[in-house]
Design an enzyme around this catalytic site. Structure first.
Site, mmCIF file in Angstrom:
data_model
loop_
_atom_site.group_PDB
_atom_site.id
_atom_site.type_symbol
_atom_site.label_atom_id
_atom_site.label_comp_id
_atom_site.label_asym_id
_atom_site.label_seq_id
_atom_site.Cartn_x
_atom_site.Cartn_y
_atom_site.Cartn_z
ATOM 1 N N ARG A 93 68.878 49.732 56.910
ATOM 2 C CA ARG A 93 69.678 48.505 57.002
ATOM 3 C C ARG A 93 70.667 48.626 58.160
ATOM 4 O O ARG A 93 70.554 47.909 59.145
ATOM 5 C CB ARG A 93 70.402 48.249 55.661
ATOM 6 C CG ARG A 93 70.920 46.812 55.491
ATOM 7 C CD ARG A 93 72.276 46.569 56.124
ATOM 8 N NE ARG A 93 73.290 47.521 55.660
ATOM 9 C CZ ARG A 93 74.447 47.702 56.278
ATOM 10 N NH1 ARG A 93 74.750 47.023 57.380
ATOM 11 N NH2 ARG A 93 75.316 48.598 55.834
ATOM 12 N N ASP A 94 71.598 49.565 58.121
ATOM 13 C CA ASP A 94 72.582 49.676 59.203
ATOM 14 C C ASP A 94 71.906 50.122 60.503
ATOM 15 O O ASP A 94 72.318 49.723 61.599
ATOM 16 C CB ASP A 94 73.701 50.657 58.817
ATOM 17 C CG ASP A 94 75.049 50.254 59.412
ATOM 18 O OD1 ASP A 94 75.125 49.198 60.068
ATOM 19 O OD2 ASP A 94 76.030 50.995 59.232
ATOM 20 N N HIS A 104 70.691 47.620 63.347
ATOM 21 C CA HIS A 104 71.531 47.150 64.453
ATOM 22 C C HIS A 104 71.147 47.801 65.784
ATOM 23 O O HIS A 104 71.340 47.212 66.843
ATOM 24 C CB HIS A 104 73.009 47.455 64.166
ATOM 25 C CG HIS A 104 73.629 46.556 63.141
ATOM 26 N ND1 HIS A 104 73.795 45.210 63.353
ATOM 27 C CD2 HIS A 104 74.128 46.813 61.908
ATOM 28 C CE1 HIS A 104 74.381 44.678 62.289
ATOM 29 N NE2 HIS A 104 74.582 45.615 61.394
ATOM 30 N N SER A 163 84.373 50.878 59.944
ATOM 31 C CA SER A 163 83.403 50.132 60.752
ATOM 32 C C SER A 163 83.504 50.417 62.242
ATOM 33 O O SER A 163 82.506 50.349 62.955
ATOM 34 C CB SER A 163 83.581 48.631 60.514
ATOM 35 O OG SER A 163 83.585 48.360 59.143
ATOM 36 N N HIS A 201 81.903 55.168 53.942
ATOM 37 C CA HIS A 201 80.847 54.926 54.945
ATOM 38 C C HIS A 201 81.482 55.131 56.321
ATOM 39 O O HIS A 201 82.397 54.407 56.700
ATOM 40 C CB HIS A 201 80.356 53.482 54.763
ATOM 41 C CG HIS A 201 79.413 52.981 55.817
ATOM 42 N ND1 HIS A 201 78.064 52.784 55.577
ATOM 43 C CD2 HIS A 201 79.611 52.606 57.098
ATOM 44 C CE1 HIS A 201 77.480 52.303 56.669
ATOM 45 N NE2 HIS A 201 78.393 52.185 57.613
ATOM 46 N N HIS A 258 81.519 56.081 60.682
ATOM 47 C CA HIS A 258 80.855 55.954 61.988
ATOM 48 C C HIS A 258 81.390 57.050 62.902
ATOM 49 O O HIS A 258 82.495 57.547 62.710
ATOM 50 C CB HIS A 258 81.082 54.553 62.579
ATOM 51 C CG HIS A 258 80.194 53.516 61.941
ATOM 52 N ND1 HIS A 258 79.007 53.111 62.493
ATOM 53 C CD2 HIS A 258 80.313 52.840 60.776
ATOM 54 C CE1 HIS A 258 78.441 52.213 61.711
ATOM 55 N NE2 HIS A 258 79.207 52.024 60.652
#
Lengths: 346, 346
Positions: free
Chosen positions: A18-19, A22, A172, A201, A203
């Site tokens: 899903r991610d 991108h 994010s 989550h 990054h």
């Protein structure tokens, strides 16, 4: 929390399908989805999340049409999973209750609702719908560096009130350092109590995705996200096959087979991505500035046209607390920086 | 140490043009060396280290011949540096006193002697020679996860006794987690006293290179290594242009210009490397096992021939504490694992 004493279990949630979308403009094929889901299932990864990068119902001209529609994505991954749960993601506004009904009919086990960190009320209707349907609903607060620990704790508690069975934060723009994460997760754990799992989550914009995830686990988060090879836009997500053995070495239990996990990552590198994520200059700058890295292409285009340094644009967007959906600000900032440059030159 | 209160300065030491050579079989051209050195100098990076990956005098059939000889490497980088110091590296046995004389004649400002973490005595003669020559000699203890904090502190103090003006550790196999680094740097700082700068050099096998470097700085290390885009073998080194702004954000001063640093990294990505390092399965396994990742090609070859899983070979080499130079162990381990597999199958 001393993991070695308690043998704390961390539930790994894998949004590679899903991610990661991108990074390839949502073009993963059904064969690629099936192959990775099978490999993740064989490795014992507890949750495999699938969808358009922006979640259920988001495939569109505006953010990019997916190569595979939601129905085929969900049925493909559902068939491939024997033990792992299937997760889906929904951003209110992009997806609707109809999309949720469809996902549940396809056998989605976990539905995550994502909202901007101070806009939990936008999730109220969907979380209520999922609670009434008896579904496992989770809520994640996005761009969480833009709120204080107390605000995050407050919004997390509200999400639980709306029906979320787990709640947490997404870094994010990859802005956090480990002590930031520990502080925020600690505040949320204290606010929602021990019965509600807390999610992190990360990054990797500042090279801290693994360290931040470990800090989250040490502060009491028990659901941690990671993607194979860090598959994701820009600097990418937390690299899953690194995170898992590091957590295990620190005494957390994941139940995942290391060799199976490494095999899944190799499949992902070969079949899902042109190349693993690289932390380039604009990813670093967007992480430092705390700005959504999805602005990158438009910033480069506008800045290039006006002869302005795109790094200055990112830092200025950060000062103005720009968030996704505020792309108009890019044009304003570039024009203002170009005017300033003209003054300096004059 | 609270960096924000003290404004502690960290001296960044950049071995992109030496340790990075391992990733391209020592084939960097003179034009590439010159271009990167100029960009690093313009960014204000204090020390630019250059050489064959294995240091002065190491170019050979056995470990690979460099595209450019030591003389041309040193004169090229010397000419390109206006403000930055030029560093060189020497492994006793590969390089000799003649190589040191040559490097000093070429204007090397800092000479690092690298030794296995428990073999400091091998550096005694070279450190003494450099002290007598009035040169700035540093000593780094390699594969430092193979010694206890107390042993590292003892060997660091010995190196200072031999003439090293700075001393520290390399996490050569990328095995450390941040608390490991903090403990070891703390022990060394206590052993050598405040007048002797302490060095940390990380690798990213477990995604912790930046976090480990920050832990080193917090424990009192004041010389930290990083390479553009992490350029280096396997998982690569600490990514320099990520490390610097993270240290600055935590209150350490580096004196480096961020945009200049990002420009140098972009030059490096474009002109020095086919692609930035990726943390692949064998890099992760070698980091977990604490084994020299340079064994990779031979492990893959021998394991492939015998039908043994190369990951098992790495973990077994780790149990046997194999170090560089003990490549014969690979053959033994593969044969033993193949025999065990045969027994299981029978």
């Amino acid at each position: 929390m001393n993991a070695e004493d308690s043998g704390t279990t961390v539930l790994i949630h894998d949004p590679t399908l899903r991610d990661g979308q991108h990074a390839v403009r949502h073009q993963l094929s059904a064969a690629a989805l099936r192959g990775y889901a099978e490999a993740a299932d064989a490795a014992g990864i507890p949750v495999v999340e699938v969808g358009h990068g922006n979640g259920l119902g988001a495939s569109s001209l505006q953010v990019g049409r997916a190569a595979v529609g939601d129905d085929l994505m969900l049925s493909t991954v559902r068939e491939a999973l024997r033990h792992s749960k299937m997760g889906v993601f929904l951003l209110p506004g992009w997806g609707t209750s109809d999309d949720l009904r469809k996902a549940l009919a396809h056998g989605a086990d976990i539905v995550r609702i994502g909202v901007h960190c101070t806009e939990t009320s936008l999730a109220e209707r969907h979380l209520g719908f999922l609670r009434d349907a008896g579904a496992e609903a989770h809520c994640v607060l996005m761009m969480s560096h833009m709120a204080t620990p107390a605000e995050l704790a407050d919004h997390a508690a509200r999400a639980v009130g709306y029906g979320a069975r787990a709640v947490g934060i997404m870094d994010s723009s990859g802005h956090f350092l480990p002590h930031d994460v520990g502080e925020r997760i600690g505040a949320i754990v204290a606010a929602v109590g021990t019965g509600v799992p807390v999610i992190f989550h990360g990054h990797d914009n500042l090279g801290m995705a693994v360290a931040n995830s470990v800090a989250a686990a040490e502060a009491g988060a028990t659901i941690i996200d990671g993607c194979a090879r860090g598959f994701g836009a820009g600097a990418g997500n937390t690299q899953l096959e690194v995170l898992v053995p590091v957590l295990e070495r620190m005494g957390f239990a994941t139940g995942i087979d290391l060799y199976g996990l490494l095999d899944a990552a190799e499949f992902a590198e070969r079949e899902l991505m042109p190349a693993p994520p690289v932390t380039g200059s604009l990813s670093i700058v967007s992480g430092l500035a705390g700005v959504f890295s999805g602005f990158k292409h438009q910033v480069l285009e506008e800045a290039g046209r006006a002869g302005v340094d795109p790094r200055d644009v990112f830092f200025e967007l950060g000062r103005r607390q720009a968030i996704a959906g505020q792309e108009d600000l890019i044009v304003d900032v570039v024009a203002e920086l170009a005017a300033r440059t003209g003054e300096t030159a004059a």
